[in-house]
Design a protein around this motif. Structure first.
Motif, short mmCIF file in Angstrom:
data_model
loop_
_atom_site.label_atom_id
_atom_site.label_comp_id
_atom_site.label_asym_id
_atom_site.label_seq_id
_atom_site.Cartn_x
_atom_site.Cartn_y
_atom_site.Cartn_z
N LEU A 73 -3.31 -41.77 16.93
CA LEU A 73 -3.97 -40.73 16.15
C LEU A 73 -3.79 -39.35 16.77
N ARG A 74 -4.08 -39.24 18.06
CA ARG A 74 -3.96 -37.91 18.69
C ARG A 74 -2.54 -37.39 18.66
N ARG A 75 -1.57 -38.32 18.82
CA ARG A 75 -0.17 -37.90 18.78
C ARG A 75 0.20 -37.37 17.39
N GLU A 76 -0.30 -38.05 16.36
CA GLU A 76 0.03 -37.63 14.99
C GLU A 76 -0.64 -36.30 14.66
N ILE A 77 -1.88 -36.10 15.12
CA ILE A 77 -2.53 -34.81 14.91
C ILE A 77 -1.76 -33.71 15.63
N ALA A 78 -1.32 -34.00 16.85
CA ALA A 78 -0.54 -33.01 17.62
C ALA A 78 0.77 -32.68 16.90
N GLU A 79 1.38 -33.69 16.27
CA GLU A 79 2.61 -33.45 15.50
C GLU A 79 2.36 -32.44 14.38
N GLY A 80 1.18 -32.55 13.73
CA GLY A 80 0.83 -31.60 12.68
C GLY A 80 0.76 -30.18 13.20
N PHE A 81 0.12 -30.00 14.37
CA PHE A 81 0.04 -28.66 14.96
C PHE A 81 1.42 -28.15 15.34
N ARG A 82 2.25 -29.02 15.93
CA ARG A 82 3.60 -28.59 16.34
C ARG A 82 4.43 -28.23 15.11
N TYR A 83 4.28 -29.00 14.04
CA TYR A 83 5.05 -28.73 12.81
C TYR A 83 4.70 -27.35 12.27
N VAL A 84 3.39 -27.03 12.23
CA VAL A 84 2.95 -25.72 11.74
C VAL A 84 3.46 -24.62 12.67
N TRP A 85 3.39 -24.86 13.98
CA TRP A 85 3.78 -23.82 14.93
C TRP A 85 5.29 -23.55 14.88
N ARG A 86 6.10 -24.57 14.61
CA ARG A 86 7.55 -24.38 14.56
C ARG A 86 8.01 -23.63 13.32
N SER A 87 7.21 -23.68 12.26
CA SER A 87 7.59 -23.01 11.01
C SER A 87 7.04 -21.58 11.00
N PRO A 88 7.91 -20.57 10.95
CA PRO A 88 7.40 -19.19 10.93
C PRO A 88 6.51 -18.92 9.72
N VAL A 89 6.80 -19.56 8.59
CA VAL A 89 6.00 -19.35 7.38
C VAL A 89 4.62 -19.97 7.54
N LEU A 90 4.57 -21.25 7.96
CA LEU A 90 3.28 -21.92 8.11
C LEU A 90 2.46 -21.30 9.25
N ARG A 91 3.15 -20.88 10.31
CA ARG A 91 2.45 -20.24 11.43
C ARG A 91 1.81 -18.92 10.96
N THR A 92 2.54 -18.17 10.18
CA THR A 92 1.99 -16.92 9.62
C THR A 92 0.84 -17.22 8.68
N MET B 34 2.81 -22.30 -0.95
CA MET B 34 3.54 -22.19 0.31
C MET B 34 3.32 -23.42 1.18
N MET B 35 2.09 -23.93 1.20
CA MET B 35 1.79 -25.11 1.99
C MET B 35 2.64 -26.30 1.54
N LEU B 36 2.80 -26.46 0.23
CA LEU B 36 3.58 -27.58 -0.30
C LEU B 36 5.07 -27.36 -0.13
N GLN B 37 5.54 -26.15 -0.39
CA GLN B 37 6.98 -25.90 -0.34
C GLN B 37 7.54 -25.97 1.07
N TRP B 38 6.76 -25.59 2.06
CA TRP B 38 7.29 -25.56 3.43
C TRP B 38 6.87 -26.77 4.25
N SER B 39 6.36 -27.80 3.61
CA SER B 39 5.97 -29.02 4.32
C SER B 39 6.75 -30.21 3.77
N GLU B 40 7.27 -31.04 4.65
CA GLU B 40 7.90 -32.27 4.22
C GLU B 40 6.81 -33.23 3.73
N GLU B 41 7.19 -34.09 2.80
CA GLU B 41 6.22 -34.99 2.19
C GLU B 41 5.47 -35.83 3.21
N SER B 42 6.17 -36.26 4.26
CA SER B 42 5.56 -37.17 5.24
C SER B 42 4.49 -36.51 6.10
#
Length: 425
Positions: free
Chosen positions: A214-233, A342-350
């Motif tokens: 669980l913690r690893r998957e939550i951390a993946e969500g944060f990393r995914y947002v941080w790596r995307s300039p659009v989602l980070r903004t 924006m949340m939907l367009q810049w996020s992969e389905e998974s």
């Protein structure tokens, strides 16, 4: 040329409204809105009647509604990515109905405090259900129709912002808390029944148990947002908008009494004007959704919000304040639709659920912070200054968006396969 564009947009919206998935989710949302608004106002009026307008008892309703967002949003988003979204939504509605009927039984035995439990449980379950809805939108709505779909949903929310309070008051005043709670439970059950019409869930990809941490998957969500300039903004914009909205929502009453010199009951007219404007704005945003990128739509909405906030703070003219309140409501759906798109367009389905779990608490969390701080701040700063600060926060959010105007939706959005069960008829 304009005739061709209008015809294309009309055809796109027509296809969307004939989409079985969209029809089903729209009807389910109507039922949920009925249950939620009856719950909000029936419980509010019931608690004020029971406690003699005790402000602490009334404020606990908001605590029960917003507290689960901090605790369960990250977890709910993660599990929404693991679980089958259709089943998740159905079970959330069923469990909400069960909790409501349990509360009804306890109230019959004079334990009125249990009404907080209904709000609390419903708020928790929504943190699992909402990301599942977003995940299904990603699966079943073509990318070209996402903004139109978000606009229609925002229009529905605006309709209930106008009608919902009256609905809740009418049910409670003409019947009682027992009937009001029964209406909530029936609405949730009917929503679950409607959701059975959704296309069958795609098989969930099996992942090794060691990887499903669980913690690893939550951390993946944060990393995914941080790596995307659009989602980070978008995360920063969410936080700034939440701070501004929290100030304006809390101090609206003082705008009425201090700046306009009107009795506190006049606030209902300002809220009604705002709700009507949101209804018009939600319908109008469908016309501009195809012409502007969501980044530009969001920037326009934030700029309009900034100007309206400063204007409302300075205004001592009733008509000018109402016009600014109307303008603020008119542009708010643009902000909501652009953010959801924006949340939907810049996020992969998974990972849609986890992205939603990261971003949503930013807005609500910051809003609650300024809602709590607005009272003490008002004791040391005048309303004009406070509303100017709120406007400045919205303007700063608009400036944050300028560097991401150049980005276009990634390939996983534009090449999304057509899902099964989505036939247009």
């Amino acid at each position: 040329m304009s005739t061709h564009v209008a015809a294309t947009e009309s055809n796109t919206n027509g296809q969307l409204l004939r989409n079985r998935f969209f029809q089903t989710v729209l009807l389910s949302n109507v039922l949920l809105q009925i249950g939620i608004w009856v719950r909000n106002f029936a419980i509010l009026l019931y608690v004020t009647d029971k406690t003699g307008d005790d402000p602490i008892a009334v404020s606990l309703i908001s605590v029960a509604e917003f507290a689960p967002i901090f605790v369960f949003s990250f977890i709910g988003g993660t599990f929404a990515d693991r679980w089958r979204p259709k089943l998740t939504m159905i079970w959330c509605d069923i469990l909400s109905a069960v909790s409501v009927f349990v509360v009804l039984l306890t109230i019959m035995f004079e334990t009125w405090e249990a009404v907080y439990f209904a709000t609390f449980v419903s708020a928790i379950l929504s943190q699992f259900s909402q990301p599942s809805v977003m995940k299904l939108f990603k699966q079943h709505i073509p990318p070209a129709q996402l903004q139109s779909a978000m606009a229609i949903f925002q229009t529905l929310v605006a309709i209930f912002m106008v009608l919902g309070p009256s609905l809740g008051v009418i049910v409670y005043n003409n019947f009682d808390i027992h009937v009001s709670i029964a209406v909530m439970g029936v609405a949730f059950l009917l929503s679950a029944l409607v959701l059975v019409r959704l296309p069958k869930d795609a098989p969930v990809e099996k992942v090794d148990a060691k990887e499903r941490h669980l913690r690893r998957e939550i951390a993946e969500g944060f990393r995914y947002v941080w790596r995307s300039p659009v989602l980070r903004t978008l995360c920063g914009v969410f936080a700034l908008a939440g701070l501004a909205v929290g100030i304006m929502q809390t101090l609206g009453l003082f705008i009425v009494t201090e700046r306009l010199g009107k009795p506190k009951e006049f606030l209902q007219f300002m809220l009604m004007i705002n709700g009507i404007a949101m209804l018009i704005g939600g319908a109008s945003v469908m016309l501009v959704a195809k012409k502007l990128s969501p980044q530009k739509m969001l920037a326009i909405g934030m700029l309009a919000g900034a100007l309206c906030s400063v204007g409302i703070g300075y205004s001592t003219n009733v008509m000018l304040t109402l016009v600014l309140q109307f303008a603020s409501g008119l542009f708010f759906p643009i902000i909501q639709v652009a953010i959801s798109t924006m949340m939907l367009q810049w996020s992969e389905e998974s990972i849609v659920g986890r992205v939603n779990g990261v971003l949503s608490p930013m807005f609500v969390g910051m809003m609650v912070v300024t809602m709590a701080a607005a009272g003490p701040i008002k004791t040391v700063l005048p309303l004009v200054t406070i509303y100017s600060i709120a406007g400045g926060l919205m303007f700063l959010g608009m400036l944050l968006l300028l560097p991401i105007f150049k980005y276009k939706a990634p390939e996983h959005a534009s090449k999304q396969p057509s899902p099964s069960g989505m036939s247009v008829h």
